[in-house]
Design a protein around this motif. Structure first.
Motif, PDB file in Angstrom:
ATOM      1  N   ILE A  93      23.678 -35.982  -0.150  1.00 38.65           N
ATOM      2  CA  ILE A  93      23.507 -34.558   0.157  1.00 38.65           C
ATOM      3  C   ILE A  93      24.859 -33.874   0.032  1.00 38.65           C
ATOM      4  O   ILE A  93      25.846 -34.316   0.619  1.00 38.65           O
ATOM      5  CB  ILE A  93      22.954 -34.347   1.576  1.00 38.65           C
ATOM      6  N   MET A  94      24.892 -32.803  -0.741  1.00 40.85           N
ATOM      7  CA  MET A  94      26.116 -32.023  -0.913  1.00 40.85           C
ATOM      8  C   MET A  94      25.828 -30.561  -0.598  1.00 40.85           C
ATOM      9  O   MET A  94      24.716 -30.092  -0.803  1.00 40.85           O
ATOM     10  CB  MET A  94      26.620 -32.123  -2.354  1.00 40.85           C
ATOM     11  N   ASP A  95      26.858 -29.856  -0.121  1.00 38.11           N
ATOM     12  CA  ASP A  95      26.690 -28.417   0.019  1.00 38.11           C
ATOM     13  C   ASP A  95      27.150 -27.743  -1.271  1.00 38.11           C
ATOM     14  O   ASP A  95      27.711 -28.363  -2.161  1.00 38.11           O
ATOM     15  CB  ASP A  95      27.450 -27.874   1.240  1.00 38.11           C
ATOM     16  N   SER A  96      26.922 -26.443  -1.353  1.00 37.17           N
ATOM     17  CA  SER A  96      27.187 -25.726  -2.596  1.00 37.17           C
ATOM     18  C   SER A  96      28.668 -25.501  -2.861  1.00 37.17           C
ATOM     19  O   SER A  96      29.027 -25.001  -3.923  1.00 37.17           O
ATOM     20  CB  SER A  96      26.467 -24.366  -2.574  1.00 37.17           C
ATOM     21  N   SER A  97      29.542 -25.863  -1.911  1.00 37.40           N
ATOM     22  CA  SER A  97      30.977 -25.685  -2.125  1.00 37.40           C
ATOM     23  C   SER A  97      31.481 -26.603  -3.226  1.00 37.40           C
ATOM     24  O   SER A  97      32.424 -26.280  -3.947  1.00 37.40           O
ATOM     25  CB  SER A  97      31.751 -25.964  -0.828  1.00 37.40           C
ATOM     26  N   GLN A 131      21.481 -25.355   4.801  1.00 44.35           N
ATOM     27  CA  GLN A 131      22.185 -24.322   4.050  1.00 44.35           C
ATOM     28  C   GLN A 131      21.190 -23.367   3.405  1.00 44.35           C
ATOM     29  O   GLN A 131      21.394 -22.152   3.395  1.00 44.35           O
ATOM     30  CB  GLN A 131      23.075 -24.960   2.985  1.00 44.35           C
ATOM     31  N   CYS A 132      20.097 -23.901   2.892  1.00 45.34           N
ATOM     32  CA  CYS A 132      19.051 -23.064   2.310  1.00 45.34           C
ATOM     33  C   CYS A 132      18.437 -22.151   3.368  1.00 45.34           C
ATOM     34  O   CYS A 132      18.226 -20.957   3.137  1.00 45.34           O
ATOM     35  CB  CYS A 132      17.977 -23.937   1.661  1.00 45.34           C
ATOM     36  N   LEU A 133      18.143 -22.707   4.535  1.00 44.46           N
ATOM     37  CA  LEU A 133      17.554 -21.912   5.618  1.00 44.46           C
ATOM     38  C   LEU A 133      18.506 -20.813   6.072  1.00 44.46           C
ATOM     39  O   LEU A 133      18.078 -19.696   6.378  1.00 44.46           O
ATOM     40  CB  LEU A 133      17.200 -22.823   6.791  1.00 44.46           C
ATOM     41  N   ASN A 134      19.788 -21.109   6.102  1.00 51.90           N
ATOM     42  CA  ASN A 134      20.761 -20.092   6.479  1.00 51.90           C
ATOM     43  C   ASN A 134      20.795 -18.959   5.453  1.00 51.90           C
ATOM     44  O   ASN A 134      20.917 -17.787   5.809  1.00 51.90           O
ATOM     45  CB  ASN A 134      22.154 -20.724   6.611  1.00 51.90           C
ATOM     46  N   LEU A 135      20.677 -19.308   4.179  1.00 51.49           N
ATOM     47  CA  LEU A 135      20.637 -18.290   3.130  1.00 51.49           C
ATOM     48  C   LEU A 135      19.390 -17.419   3.256  1.00 51.49           C
ATOM     49  O   LEU A 135      19.430 -16.211   2.987  1.00 51.49           O
ATOM     50  CB  LEU A 135      20.684 -18.954   1.752  1.00 51.49           C
ATOM     51  N   ILE A 136      18.276 -18.017   3.660  1.00 51.65           N
ATOM     52  CA  ILE A 136      17.053 -17.244   3.883  1.00 51.65           C
ATOM     53  C   ILE A 136      17.275 -16.223   4.997  1.00 51.65           C
ATOM     54  O   ILE A 136      16.939 -15.040   4.862  1.00 51.65           O
ATOM     55  CB  ILE A 136      15.885 -18.180   4.233  1.00 51.65           C
ATOM     56  N   LEU A 137      17.864 -16.662   6.108  1.00 54.15           N
ATOM     57  CA  LEU A 137      18.141 -15.743   7.225  1.00 54.15           C
ATOM     58  C   LEU A 137      19.134 -14.660   6.808  1.00 54.15           C
ATOM     59  O   LEU A 137      19.025 -13.503   7.232  1.00 54.15           O
ATOM     60  CB  LEU A 137      18.683 -16.525   8.419  1.00 54.15           C
ATOM     61  N   GLU A 138      20.094 -15.030   5.983  1.00 50.14           N
ATOM     62  CA  GLU A 138      21.073 -14.060   5.496  1.00 50.14           C
ATOM     63  C   GLU A 138      20.392 -12.963   4.674  1.00 50.14           C
ATOM     64  O   GLU A 138      20.706 -11.778   4.817  1.00 50.14           O
ATOM     65  CB  GLU A 138      22.129 -14.777   4.651  1.00 50.14           C
ATOM     66  N   VAL A 143      22.798 -16.909  11.872  1.00 53.68           N
ATOM     67  CA  VAL A 143      22.205 -17.508  13.065  1.00 53.68           C
ATOM     68  C   VAL A 143      22.623 -16.719  14.304  1.00 53.68           C
ATOM     69  O   VAL A 143      21.803 -16.430  15.184  1.00 53.68           O
ATOM     70  CB  VAL A 143      22.613 -18.992  13.185  1.00 53.68           C
ATOM     71  N   SER A 144      23.896 -16.333  14.374  1.00 53.02           N
ATOM     72  CA  SER A 144      24.380 -15.530  15.503  1.00 53.02           C
ATOM     73  C   SER A 144      23.603 -14.223  15.609  1.00 53.02           C
ATOM     74  O   SER A 144      23.224 -13.796  16.706  1.00 53.02           O
ATOM     75  CB  SER A 144      25.873 -15.219  15.330  1.00 53.02           C
ATOM     76  N   THR A 145      23.361 -13.597  14.470  1.00 58.92           N
ATOM     77  CA  THR A 145      22.685 -12.302  14.447  1.00 58.92           C
ATOM     78  C   THR A 145      21.292 -12.391  15.059  1.00 58.92           C
ATOM     79  O   THR A 145      20.941 -11.628  15.979  1.00 58.92           O
ATOM     80  CB  THR A 145      22.590 -11.780  13.006  1.00 58.92           C
ATOM     81  N   PHE A 146      20.479 -13.316  14.575  1.00 55.57           N
ATOM     82  CA  PHE A 146      19.089 -13.367  15.038  1.00 55.57           C
ATOM     83  C   PHE A 146      18.963 -13.975  16.439  1.00 55.57           C
ATOM     84  O   PHE A 146      18.064 -13.603  17.194  1.00 55.57           O
ATOM     85  CB  PHE A 146      18.232 -14.115  14.022  1.00 55.57           C
ATOM     86  N   MET A 147      19.877 -14.884  16.802  1.00 57.81           N
ATOM     87  CA  MET A 147      19.853 -15.396  18.167  1.00 57.81           C
ATOM     88  C   MET A 147      20.275 -14.307  19.158  1.00 57.81           C
ATOM     89  O   MET A 147      19.756 -14.235  20.278  1.00 57.81           O
ATOM     90  CB  MET A 147      20.773 -16.614  18.288  1.00 57.81           C
ATOM     91  N   PHE A 191       9.314 -10.715   2.547  1.00 58.62           N
ATOM     92  CA  PHE A 191       9.942 -11.878   3.176  1.00 58.62           C
ATOM     93  C   PHE A 191       9.505 -13.191   2.515  1.00 58.62           C
ATOM     94  O   PHE A 191      10.321 -14.106   2.373  1.00 58.62           O
ATOM     95  CB  PHE A 191       9.642 -11.885   4.676  1.00 58.62           C
ATOM     96  N   LEU A 192       8.264 -13.287   2.108  1.00 58.21           N
ATOM     97  CA  LEU A 192       7.825 -14.518   1.441  1.00 58.21           C
ATOM     98  C   LEU A 192       8.496 -14.680   0.089  1.00 58.21           C
ATOM     99  O   LEU A 192       8.779 -15.811  -0.330  1.00 58.21           O
ATOM    100  CB  LEU A 192       6.302 -14.523   1.282  1.00 58.21           C
ATOM    101  N   ASP A 193       8.775 -13.581  -0.609  1.00 60.90           N
ATOM    102  CA  ASP A 193       9.498 -13.670  -1.881  1.00 60.90           C
ATOM    103  C   ASP A 193      10.898 -14.234  -1.666  1.00 60.90           C
ATOM    104  O   ASP A 193      11.400 -15.026  -2.475  1.00 60.90           O
ATOM    105  CB  ASP A 193       9.583 -12.294  -2.544  1.00 60.90           C
ATOM    106  N   ILE A 194      11.550 -13.812  -0.570  1.00 59.92           N
ATOM    107  CA  ILE A 194      12.885 -14.354  -0.247  1.00 59.92           C
ATOM    108  C   ILE A 194      12.798 -15.856  -0.005  1.00 59.92           C
ATOM    109  O   ILE A 194      13.597 -16.644  -0.550  1.00 59.92           O
ATOM    110  CB  ILE A 194      13.457 -13.645   0.999  1.00 59.92           C
ATOM    111  N   VAL A 195      11.814 -16.271   0.786  1.00 60.55           N
ATOM    112  CA  VAL A 195      11.661 -17.694   1.111  1.00 60.55           C
ATOM    113  C   VAL A 195      11.362 -18.502  -0.144  1.00 60.55           C
ATOM    114  O   VAL A 195      11.988 -19.545  -0.394  1.00 60.55           O
ATOM    115  CB  VAL A 195      10.540 -17.902   2.151  1.00 60.55           C
ATOM    116  N   ASP A 196      10.412 -18.036  -0.956  1.00 57.08           N
ATOM    117  CA  ASP A 196      10.016 -18.787  -2.151  1.00 57.08           C
ATOM    118  C   ASP A 196      11.162 -18.904  -3.152  1.00 57.08           C
ATOM    119  O   ASP A 196      11.340 -19.954  -3.788  1.00 57.08           O
ATOM    120  CB  ASP A 196       8.811 -18.115  -2.815  1.00 57.08           C
ATOM    121  N   LYS A 197      11.947 -17.835  -3.305  1.00 57.72           N
ATOM    122  CA  LYS A 197      13.066 -17.880  -4.249  1.00 57.72           C
ATOM    123  C   LYS A 197      14.121 -18.884  -3.799  1.00 57.72           C
ATOM    124  O   LYS A 197      14.628 -19.680  -4.607  1.00 57.72           O
ATOM    125  CB  LYS A 197      13.691 -16.492  -4.396  1.00 57.72           C
TER     126      LYS A 197
END
Length: 679
Positions: A265-269, A294-301, A351-355, A456-462
């Protein structure tokens, strides 16, 4: 003009009145050269904030000056007391106390431990706590150290030794004890390695970069028992060099054994595409997967960038900034909230924002009560300010709170998935189901609003399509009994092709695939041991890899593959909480001094924290949330270009550990190159 001769004037500029400007941080101080000295000494005294940019040699010099002046004062007092002793008899204990005080360290001279005439039985607890506090302050230790499990163990062990116990020297800590504890941690990892032949393992490559273009890659290895930190590599000079990175990953794979590694597993860096292609071409049985967290964080972003969500966030931040930038108003808020914080600091900005929105929604009634209270209305320092009037209007706006509810409703399912995959447990078989249920929650919430649902589903699917989809995830979902035997799951047929492709990769030789079709049929139809009562009862209660180990004997070939696939993690986020400590250890200064000792420290520190995290109950620790509030975040800081330490001015001498997020900002306050470990 006598004052102008003080040697400390070379570090300051004299201003009108009794003001001086520090030449290091440019802060203007009231009170003249005396307050400047305490500012430069970085001692927590007289309510003077420590200088964030002063050099260590200047700090040491100023501390010596302060100590010498205190010694002169003290000597004068001692002489007066001795004259008094000539005229009147004194007891022996007082004499001993004076001798002890005279031989004390400079710190003890500035911060005496108490009145020596007071009976020790009433002062032991206070003196012990005072000494511990001074140790923390003098050495600039993160207050969260007091939360560690080893903190109380250390105190208990010292107490058992009784008076006169001499702690190990810096040299013994650096040599004898560092090597001994490193060996103990290493033995634990050797025990875990034995299971790799059955479960396989995942190599995690977690990257950290800073503003100086330093690039550090941490390599960890994970299997069902636990995750271990392996080593840290400074890749700064070669971070864009695909050939060098490919050789690095080859060496790490060889260290763990090609036959043991199931996934990387690698991150995008990292140069994800280049390294992934190299590994897939070089190793036929190893998969390369993206980080699910990382993907889930991008979805929230992306959620936070939707226009109406962004406006809601800005309105909520207007309220939090007013409260957290006024000490008395912050105290009033905590009074009405029962001591609870209004905002939260998460592992990422999104994560900080939505929490924080969730926390604010939970405290909505208490927040309104505070704004309507007599205490609030009677305090002219904030009640009549334009910003205050705006905040009251926002808090009374029903549309605002309905929007907050909506933001929480769409984000909470994905925060839940993020928590699940960030616990360091094998969740590769659950990510498909978790994401499907999160999407269903959005469909249900927006059942009457097709446009918002699609947004929102378009964001998740992409993000799923571009960032997260992996054949290994699909194969793991197919083999997960809680999914395979659940009639409500509709995506089984769509992941069959990925499942067969994974089987071909893991069973490349025809002899290995013999009878595999029959075994798949036996599993999907729940024949043999798969259909026994115990197996059925355990489908939803036992970890999938363990379920296969216990009940998969009817399909031995498929059992071996299933255990290896389902034993893997799918995220690196459970390890991101350790980066702040890593930043302190991995500074340039210590790199140049002793790289071997540095690597040993990182190895021990990471693995001790992983062990504590593994032993902690999930209900006790929210892996997405830090204990302390980030006082420089956009939920608090009013000026985007402000210094990371300016927020200290708003609290003066009343600071306590709950206000300081020293985990993240200690280096900003005390300087990036402070020798935290004294190397």
């Amino acid at each position: 003009m006598v004052r102008e001769k003080d040697v400390c004037w070379e570090y300051a500029e004299k201003l009108d009145g009794n003001k001086v400007r520090c030449k290091f941080c440019q802060r203007v101080l009231n009170g003249g050269i005396s307050r400047l000295k305490h500012h430069l000494s970085r001692f927590p005294s007289k309510g003077v904030n420590p200088c964030s940019k002063v050099r260590d040699d200047v700090t040491d010099r100023v501390r010596g000056i302060i100590a010498s002046k205190e010694e002169v004062k003290e000597t004068s007092c001692v002489k007066k007391q001795k004259l008094a002793e000539v005229k009147s008899p004194s007891n022996l204990s007082a004499t001993k106390a004076l001798v002890s005080l005279d031989a004390a360290s400079p710190v003890m001279k500035i911060f005496p431990t108490g009145n020596p005439m007071t009976p020790s039985s009433t002062n032991n607890q206070e003196n012990a706590e005072r000494s511990i506090a001074l140790f923390f302050f003098e050495n600039k230790l993160d207050f969260s150290v007091a939360r560690s499990s080893s903190y109380q163990l250390m105190i208990d062990a010292i107490a058992k030794c009784g008076p006169g116990f001499a702690g190990p020297s810096a040299e013994i800590l650096k040599t004898t004890w560092l090597e001994r504890i490193k060996s103990e941690v290493g033995l634990q990892s050797k025990d875990v390695e034995k299971e790799w032949a059955t479960t396989g393992c995942t190599i995690i490559a977690d990257t950290w970069t800073d503003y100086k273009s330093k690039a550090i890659i941490n390599f960890l290895v994970s299997s069902p028992s636990r995750t271990f930190f392996h080593k840290s590599v400074d890749a700064s000079p070669y971070f864009k060099n695909t050939k060098w990175l490919a050789d690095l990953f080859d060496s790490v794979i060889q260290e763990f054994g090609v036959e043991n590694v199931v996934q990387i597993i690698m991150d995008s860096s990292v140069n994800y595409t280049g390294i992934a292609n190299h590994i897939l071409q070089s190793y036929g049985t190893i998969f390369v997967s993206p980080c699910a967290s990382q993907c889930l964080n991008l979805i929230l972003e992306e959620f936070s960038k939707v226009d109406w969500v962004s406006r809601c966030i800005l309105q909520a931040q207007t309220i939090s900034k007013l409260i957290y930038n006024n000490a008395s108003l912050l105290d009033l808020m905590k009074k009405y909230s029962g001591g609870q914080e209004l905002i939260r600091t998460g592992i990422t900005k999104s994560v900080s924002t939505f929490m924080s929105l969730h926390s604010m929604l939970r405290l909505r009634t208490r927040l309104k009560n505070m704004f309507h209270s007599h205490e609030y209305a009677s305090n002219t320092s904030y009640a009549n300010k334009p910003q205050s009037i705006s905040c009251v209007a926002i808090a009374e706006d029903g549309d605002f709170w309905r929007t907050v509810e909506e933001c929480v409703a769409i984000s909470e399912p994905f925060l839940k998935v993020l928590r699940e995959v960030s616990e360091g447990k094998p969740t590769v078989g659950s990510i498909y189901e978790l994401m499907t249920r999160a999407k269903e929650s959005i469909r249900t919430y927006y059942i009457m609003d097709e446009n918002k649902c699609k947004t929102f589903l378009d964001i998740v699917d992409k993000k799923w399509r571009d960032q997260l989809h992996s054949p290994l995830h699909a194969a793991a979902a197919f083999l997960n009994p809680s999914i395979q035997y659940n009639p409500e799951i509709k995506f089984i047929s769509s992941i069959k092709e990925d499942f067969f492709n994974v089987l071909e990769k893991l069973l490349p030789v025809p002899d290995m695939r013999r009878d595999i079709t029959n075994q798949i049929y036996t599993f999907t139809k729940a024949h043999g041991m798969f259909g026994c009562s115990l197996a059925k009862e355990a489908r939803h209660t036992v970890a999938p890899w363990l379920w296969w180990e216990q009940y998969g004997d009817s399909a031995p070939g498929l059992q071996r593959v299933a255990i290896r696939i389902l034993s893997q993690v799918c995220s690196t986020f459970s390890f991101h909480r350790q980066w702040s400590t890593f930043r302190h250890i991995h500074s340039e200064k210590r790199n140049k001094i002793d790289r071997e000792t540095l690597n040993d420290l990182v190895y021990i520190n990471y693995n001790l924290k992983f062990a504590r995290q593994m032993n902690a109950k999930s209900s006790e620790v929210d892996l997405l949330q830090f204990d302390d509030i980030d006082m420089t975040s956009e939920w608090v800081e009013e000026n985007e270009t402000a210094s990371p330490t300016q927020w200290l001015d708003r609290f003066g001498p009343a600071l306590d550990s709950n206000d300081l997020n020293t985990r993240q900002f200690g280096s900003s306050i005390f300087g990036a190159n402070d020798p935290i470990f004294g190397l």
